[in-house]
Scaffold this active site. Structure first.
Site, PDB file in Angstrom:
ATOM      1  N   TYR A 106       0.860  -1.133   0.029  1.00 61.23           N
ATOM      2  CA  TYR A 106       0.084  -0.155  -0.096  1.00 61.23           C
ATOM      3  C   TYR A 106       0.728   1.186  -0.076  1.00 61.23           C
ATOM      4  O   TYR A 106       0.295   2.253   0.191  1.00 61.23           O
ATOM      5  CB  TYR A 106      -1.007   0.128   1.140  1.00 61.23           C
ATOM      6  CG  TYR A 106      -2.140  -1.081   0.978  1.00 61.23           C
ATOM      7  CD1 TYR A 106      -2.894  -0.709   0.259  1.00 61.23           C
ATOM      8  CD2 TYR A 106      -2.114  -2.025   2.005  1.00 61.23           C
ATOM      9  CE1 TYR A 106      -4.194  -1.710   0.128  1.00 61.23           C
ATOM     10  CE2 TYR A 106      -3.243  -3.034   1.770  1.00 61.23           C
ATOM     11  CZ  TYR A 106      -4.088  -2.812   1.022  1.00 61.23           C
ATOM     12  OH  TYR A 106      -5.294  -3.699   0.886  1.00 61.23           O
ATOM     13  N   TYR A 483     -11.289  -0.339  -0.945  1.00 61.32           N
ATOM     14  CA  TYR A 483     -11.537   0.080   0.424  1.00 61.32           C
ATOM     15  C   TYR A 483     -10.372   0.918   0.980  1.00 61.32           C
ATOM     16  O   TYR A 483     -10.319   1.228   2.060  1.00 61.32           O
ATOM     17  CB  TYR A 483     -12.106  -1.061   1.533  1.00 61.32           C
ATOM     18  CG  TYR A 483     -11.101  -1.910   2.064  1.00 61.32           C
ATOM     19  CD1 TYR A 483     -10.293  -2.858   1.219  1.00 61.32           C
ATOM     20  CD2 TYR A 483     -10.467  -1.592   3.270  1.00 61.32           C
ATOM     21  CE1 TYR A 483      -9.279  -3.593   1.648  1.00 61.32           C
ATOM     22  CE2 TYR A 483      -9.515  -2.381   3.812  1.00 61.32           C
ATOM     23  CZ  TYR A 483      -8.718  -3.463   3.034  1.00 61.32           C
ATOM     24  OH  TYR A 483      -7.725  -4.386   3.566  1.00 61.32           O
ATOM     25  N   ARG A 484      -9.037   0.702   0.190  1.00 60.55           N
ATOM     26  CA  ARG A 484      -7.876   1.164   0.690  1.00 60.55           C
ATOM     27  C   ARG A 484      -7.082   0.977  -0.495  1.00 60.55           C
ATOM     28  O   ARG A 484      -7.013   0.129  -1.208  1.00 60.55           O
ATOM     29  CB  ARG A 484      -7.317   0.059   1.816  1.00 60.55           C
ATOM     30  CG  ARG A 484      -6.314   0.221   2.544  1.00 60.55           C
ATOM     31  CD  ARG A 484      -5.908  -0.966   3.486  1.00 60.55           C
ATOM     32  NE  ARG A 484      -4.785  -0.599   4.352  1.00 60.55           N
ATOM     33  CZ  ARG A 484      -4.272  -1.430   5.020  1.00 60.55           C
ATOM     34  NH1 ARG A 484      -4.883  -2.743   5.132  1.00 60.55           N
ATOM     35  NH2 ARG A 484      -3.287  -1.393   5.649  1.00 60.55           N
TER      36      ARG A 484
END
Ligand code: ADP
Length: 527
Positions: A106, A483-484
């Site tokens: 991420y 969602y991310r």
């Protein structure tokens, strides 16, 4: 935001940074660095390339230059964080807070844009309280899952954690504020969070929930407090630096029964969701169920070179060979039961009955699985034990590139086939693999795809970037948003949630951080 010009070398003192915060002169930044040293001590202010290298390493499909920090500073106390805010406001230095900095896939520890100063909170690592009666904990940002687990074991406290995979070196605060998830019945981490302490951009210290009430004993047990509920705005955002977090821990159940269900055909995924969703919503299955595909299962335990030495997408015939030789299903369900012997027995009968009635799927118990992987590490995850097994995914194709693509949908079988087809098609166009699992939460279903690629190959990196952009836009068109997301795609993702959401996010930012010093660009939010 692009990389800024190089600063001239300082005559003495800390190494001149390779990059400056946007709009900040070299001399102003040098002044800020001197102030950071006064606040934190020289050993906690890093500017030379060697020390910054681990913070600059990313797995996303973008050049490290786009995410290169100007410096790293390490705070140990709340007062230091407050003083840092004052300097940042005065000199307009942007800071990117991290807790344990393991946000692999991420963006890792690196900031969303170049020239930010990483505020590393790893040394704020005290476990402030564990209440064995109320089953709660209060932790600082640097506390790792392994540290908390060790504390519970050493103190003979029969409470379980819920952690992501792989987790030992990551921590509950960073994971929860980024709205990460785990695999136990407490796996929706933000739902199990209770009370925060946040240093705001103006240096004030906010305690959320019951935390502002003098002499309260309810900070870690009552989430909502009074008036607007604020904790949510400090997750996946840049409105403050979280310095303490309360969380709920799960009492160790007398009986724990992990199991797997193996399905042989790709198209079985529809029926799997339909059969198991009612059991999840009714609480018969209390944890988030995972449905891992063959490639995820294989990647967790071996490099793909064991079966395939070519490049591009792994051919279907290779996957068939892996299934046959490694005993892996097309889809492999993992879930578990927790409770007393009687509770587990009742629920086990319901589950086995439902699977039998569906006419598909072979149940595998812990006894049947024995010491085999991936069952063993899945069983560990579902009781909140540390495992690094899923680092294996990064070895599947090698080359250190990984971006998680995680669109959210409703937990219905009808959603799965189209999504799987679309994902496979797009990944195939770019020569990449469909390494995927579906996770059924309370009612939602996350389709988690690990987009793996070789970062050492510039052409493949470019392809992976284009692939991810296309996944986002094509899924987005069909109403599926993630969602991310990693730091390379925060803008594109924010757009999917609509202009009004973006406007409100920005209005909050302007109100709470008018100089935009905290993590500009996080979740697409800037002043
Ligand atoms: P982990 O190591 O558990 O994956 P990180 O420390 O990398 O977690 O944090 C994940 C993300 O959450 C960071 O990139 C940052 O955007 C945000 N974050 C982490 N810690 C804080 C904090 N203390 N305050 C505000 N935001 C934070």
């Amino acid at each position: 935001m692009t990389a800024q010009k190089t600063a001239p070398a300082a005559a003495s003192g800390p190494a001149a940074p390779a990059i400056l915060p946007p709009g900040v002169s070299a001399s102003d930044f040098a002044g800020a660095i001197r102030e950071f040293i006064t606040i934190l001590g020289a050993e906690n202010v890093l500017t030379d390339a060697d020390h910054l290298a681990p913070y600059t390493k990313v797995m996303v499909a973008e050049s490290e230059d786009l995410h290169r920090p100007a410096a790293v500073i390490m705070a140990r106390t709340v007062e230091q964080v407050q003083k840092i805010m004052a300097v940042c406001n005065r000199v307009r230095v942007p800071i990117w807070p991290i807790s344990t900095g393991r946000n692999f896939g991420y963006g890792s520890a690196a900031p969303q844009s170049a020239g930010q100063v990483i505020l590393d909170l790893r040394h704020m690592n005290r476990i402030l309280e564990v209440d064995p009666v109320m089953c709660t904990a209060l932790v600082e940002p640097g506390v790792t899952y392994q540290q908390l687990k060790d504390y519970l074991v050493e103190n003979n406290i029969p409470l379980w954690l819920s952690c992501p995979a792989p987790s030992a070196i990551a921590g509950p605060l960073g994971n929860t504020v980024d709205r990460g998830v785990g695999y136990t019945p407490y796996g929706e981490h933000f739902m199990m969070q209770c009370g925060m302490e946040v240093v705001l951009a103006d240096g004030q210290v906010l305690r959320t929930g019951m935390g502002g009430v003098q002499n309260t004993n309810a900070w870690q047990v009552f989430k909502w407090g009074y008036g607007p509920y604020l904790d949510g705005i400090f997750t996946q955002s840049n409105y403050g630096v979280v310095t303490k977090m309360g969380m709920w821990l799960m009492p160790q159940p007398p009986v724990y029964k992990p199991f797997s269900i193996r399905y042989e055909k790709d198209e079985d995924i529809h029926d799997i969701v339909e059969t198991l969703r009612p059991l999840r919503i009714a609480g018969v299955i209390p944890n988030a169920m995972v449905f891992a595909n063959v490639m995820w299962e294989a990647a967790a335990i071996m490099p793909r070179s064991k079966y395939y030495q070519g490049t591009g997408t792994t051919p279907d015939h290779v996957l068939e060979e892996i299934k046959a030789k490694e005993g892996i299903g097309a889809w492999n369900v993992y879930a578990a039961l927790y409770g007393t012997k009687e509770q587990v027995e009742v629920n086990w009968n319901i589950i086995t009955g439902a699977i039998k009635a569906s006419g598909k799927g072979r149940i595998i118990t812990e006894e049947e699985a024995g010491e085999t992987e991936p069952f063993k590490y899945r069983a560990k995850l579902m009781r909140g034990d540390m495992t690094l097994q899923e680092f294996g995914l990064y070895r599947w194709r090698g080359g250190g590139g990984s971006m998680w693509f995680a669109p959210v949908t409703v937990a219905k079988g009808s959603e799965t086939r189209d999504q799987t087809e679309l994902a496979k098609k797009i990944l195939g166009e770019f020569g990449l693999d469909y390494v995927a699992e579906y996770i059924v939460g309370m009612r939602d279903m996350h389709h988690i795809i690990d987009v793996l690629f070789d970062r050492s190959n510039p052409e493949e990196m470019e392809r992976a970037h284009a692939c991810f952009a296309k996944l986002l836009s094509e899924f987005g068109k069909r109403g599926y948003a993630v969602y991310r997301v990693n730091t390379g795609f925060m803008e594109q993702t924010a757009d999917l949630y609509g202009p009004v959401k973006r406007h409100v996010d920005q209005a909050l930012k302007r109100a709470l951080d008018p100089n935009g010093i905290i993590a500009p660009g996080k979740s697409g939010i800037r002043i």
